[in-house]
Write an enzyme that holds these catalytic residues in place. Structure first.
Site, PDB file in Angstrom:
ATOM      1  N   PHE A  76       3.312   8.439  15.763  1.00 31.21           N
ATOM      2  CA  PHE A  76       3.699   9.605  14.966  1.00 31.21           C
ATOM      3  C   PHE A  76       3.909   9.339  13.411  1.00 31.21           C
ATOM      4  O   PHE A  76       4.842   8.774  13.092  1.00 31.21           O
ATOM      5  CB  PHE A  76       4.746  10.514  15.783  1.00 31.21           C
ATOM      6  CG  PHE A  76       5.050  11.938  15.116  1.00 31.21           C
ATOM      7  CD1 PHE A  76       4.322  12.833  15.668  1.00 31.21           C
ATOM      8  CD2 PHE A  76       5.808  12.024  14.003  1.00 31.21           C
ATOM      9  CE1 PHE A  76       4.456  14.238  15.244  1.00 31.21           C
ATOM     10  CE2 PHE A  76       6.216  13.374  13.544  1.00 31.21           C
ATOM     11  CZ  PHE A  76       5.180  14.236  13.972  1.00 31.21           C
ATOM     12  N   ASP A  94       5.995   2.578   8.512  1.00 36.51           N
ATOM     13  CA  ASP A  94       6.580   3.917   8.620  1.00 36.51           C
ATOM     14  C   ASP A  94       7.826   3.680   9.027  1.00 36.51           C
ATOM     15  O   ASP A  94       8.169   3.785  10.437  1.00 36.51           O
ATOM     16  CB  ASP A  94       5.765   4.995   9.296  1.00 36.51           C
ATOM     17  CG  ASP A  94       6.298   6.181   9.357  1.00 36.51           C
ATOM     18  OD1 ASP A  94       7.437   6.638   8.762  1.00 36.51           O
ATOM     19  OD2 ASP A  94       5.540   7.149   9.595  1.00 36.51           O
ATOM     20  N   LYS A 147      14.040  11.405   6.687  1.00 34.10           N
ATOM     21  CA  LYS A 147      14.974  11.451   7.552  1.00 34.10           C
ATOM     22  C   LYS A 147      16.491  11.182   7.143  1.00 34.10           C
ATOM     23  O   LYS A 147      17.234  11.823   6.296  1.00 34.10           O
ATOM     24  CB  LYS A 147      14.829  11.012   8.734  1.00 34.10           C
ATOM     25  CG  LYS A 147      13.888  11.744   9.663  1.00 34.10           C
ATOM     26  CD  LYS A 147      13.616  11.093  10.966  1.00 34.10           C
ATOM     27  CE  LYS A 147      12.336  11.691  11.863  1.00 34.10           C
ATOM     28  NZ  LYS A 147      12.493  13.149  12.644  1.00 34.10           N
TER      29      LYS A 147
HETATM   30  N1  PLP Z   1       6.959   9.355  10.516  1.00 33.45           N
HETATM   31  C1  PLP Z   1       7.895   9.146  11.627  1.00 33.45           C
HETATM   32  C2  PLP Z   1       7.695   7.698  12.093  1.00 33.45           C
HETATM   33  C3  PLP Z   1       8.481  10.186  12.069  1.00 33.45           C
HETATM   34  O1  PLP Z   1       9.324  10.080  13.044  1.00 33.45           O
HETATM   35  C4  PLP Z   1       8.278  11.396  11.627  1.00 33.45           C
HETATM   36  C5  PLP Z   1       9.176  12.617  11.913  1.00 33.45           C
HETATM   37  O2  PLP Z   1       9.503  12.668  13.324  1.00 33.45           O
HETATM   38  C6  PLP Z   1       7.433  11.667  10.474  1.00 33.45           C
HETATM   39  C7  PLP Z   1       6.993  10.513   9.935  1.00 33.45           C
HETATM   40  C8  PLP Z   1       7.403  13.142   9.796  1.00 33.45           C
HETATM   41  O3  PLP Z   1       8.352  13.313   9.069  1.00 33.45           O
HETATM   42  P1  PLP Z   1       8.705  14.894   8.558  1.00 33.45           P
HETATM   43  O4  PLP Z   1       8.938  15.692   9.981  1.00 33.45           O
HETATM   44  O5  PLP Z   1       9.987  14.693   7.593  1.00 33.45           O
HETATM   45  O6  PLP Z   1       7.735  15.159   7.768  1.00 33.45           O
END
Ligand code: PLP
Length: 393
Positions: free
Chosen positions: A132, A218, A247
């Protein structure tokens, strides 16, 4: 509450499946709903509120900076952005020393992918099944879940390939002349809290280096101390070429960030990428207060210690209830896979009734991502709530 529900029905986009509850205030690990009922929060705004709710150092920084200067523009130098970048260079994995600021996780990933293509002059991206990475076009193209991607295929780039997470041979096969980058979460969080085998990330790092492919990690969900280290990749001694954060970096205030090795980040030239709000004085001051507090309270070590206790207590439950299939995770990113989606949903509802907020992801996995300041007594309380709930299922 009825009025809120009514307005939602009429005026708010139906993009989320929401539990019928709204909160009026929070403090530490606690939230209070509109009727004044107190909850212990094991969701933390989905791994955002690392310091808990309304931590005085964050609130103080926010108030001070809001009264001084909130926003200017990246047309100018921003002192707070410079200071935040220099702090991040201290806490990030080795080599990550230049930063681009934005407002969310998906934007950080979007920036990472653009940078990879610009730097490598190649066009393909390899991502992992179960991943994700967000909801904007390139991030969504790197996200595995078909239900999220398929309705929007006309908008998505096609040069993304998926390989099984945790396995090196298929990844090796997928890397070609045109591969710009591999993008991975060190631990898949939304995908059900999946920790890869110990040789995986070091193996990926080695393969990428040999093939001249960039490694993007990520750490939007795993970063800022959650797994027991500042960044999860440190558990395996791996440092990426690009690292995404969001986050918990803002502790509840929106901020995202792409970090990269200097020689990679320097492939971006003025005009290549931008964000109006990215790295404004207010967001940067708040993020600085978050990093200072994580350091001061030594929260990564705390997450490791408390997470170990929490995991042990979840394992005890697993020994007693057949509906629990597996307990996984590191530090305070923990998952408990249940026998079915129905059981997981009932567990969430049962805990909610008993004053504990937990979350379900990947169909049937209960995810626990509480504030890093969570106490053992909160964990014991949650275990009792889960126990009572599971007895009734
Ligand atoms: N990358 C990862 C690993 C995530 O867990 C998330 C959100 O849960 C995102 C990217 C996307 O982040 P945002 O919701 O702040 O766009």
């Amino acid at each position: 509450m009825e009025r809120v529900l009514e307005i939602y029905e009429r005026h708010v986009a139906p993009t989320y499946r929401r539990l019928p509850i709204a909160f009026s205030r929070g403090r530490g690990a606690y939230l209070w709903d509109l009727k004044g009922k107190r909850y212990v929060d094991f969701v933390g705004g989905i791994a955002v509120c690392a310091l808990g709710h309304c931590h005085p150092s964050l609130v103080g920084a926010l108030r001070r900076q809001a009264g001084k200067l909130m926003h200017v523009s990246n047309l100018y130098y921003i002192q707070q952005q410079a200071e935040l970048a220099s702090m991040l260079a201290e806490v990030c994995p080795e080599g990550i020393e230049k930063f681009f600021f934005c407002n969310s996780g998906t934007e950080a990933v979007e920036a990472a992918l653009k940078l990879a293509v610009k730097h490598s002059k190649r066009s393909k991206i390899v991502a992992a099944e179960g991943s994700f990475h967000g909801r904007t076009a390139a991030s969504l193209a790197a996200t595995w879940e078909k239900a999220y991607r398929e309705p929007f295929l006309p908008l998505l780039p096609e040069n993304f390939e998926f390989v099984p997470f945790g396995q090196l041979p298929p990844l090796e096969k997928a890397l070609g002349e045109e591969t710009a980058a591999v993008i991975l979460e060190p631990i898949q969080a939304e995908g059900g809290v999946r920790v890869p085998p110990d040789d995986y990330l070091p193996g990926v790092r080695k393969l990428c280096r040999e093939r001249g492919v960039l490694l993007i990690l990520d750490e939007v969900q795993t970063g800022m101390g959650r797994t027991g280290r500042w960044f999860a990749c440190e558990h395996w001694g791996v440092s990426p070429d690009e690292l995404t954060m969001a986050k918990a970096l803002g502790g509840g205030f929106p901020i995202g960030c792409l970090g990269a090795k200097a020689e990679v980040m320097d492939s971006f030239q003025p005009g290549d990428h931008a964000s109006t709000f990215g790295g404004n004085p207010l967001a940067c001051e708040v993020a600085r207060s978050v990093i200072r507090t994580i350091r001061k309270l030594n929260l990564p070590a705390r997450a490791a210690r408390v997470g170990k206790y929490f995991r042990g207590r979840l394992e005890e439950l697993k020994g007693r209830f057949e509906v629990i299939e597996e307990v996984r995770g590191l530090g305070l990113l923990l998952g408990m896979e249940m026998k079915s989606r129905e059981v997981a949903e009932k567990a969430v509802e049962g805990c909610l009734r008993r004053g504990y907020l937990i979350n379900r992801t990947a169909e049937k996995v209960l995810r626990f991502v509480p504030p890093l300041i969570i106490e053992r007594e909160h964990i014991d309380g949650l275990i009792s709530a889960l126990e009572e709930t599971l007895k009734g299922i």
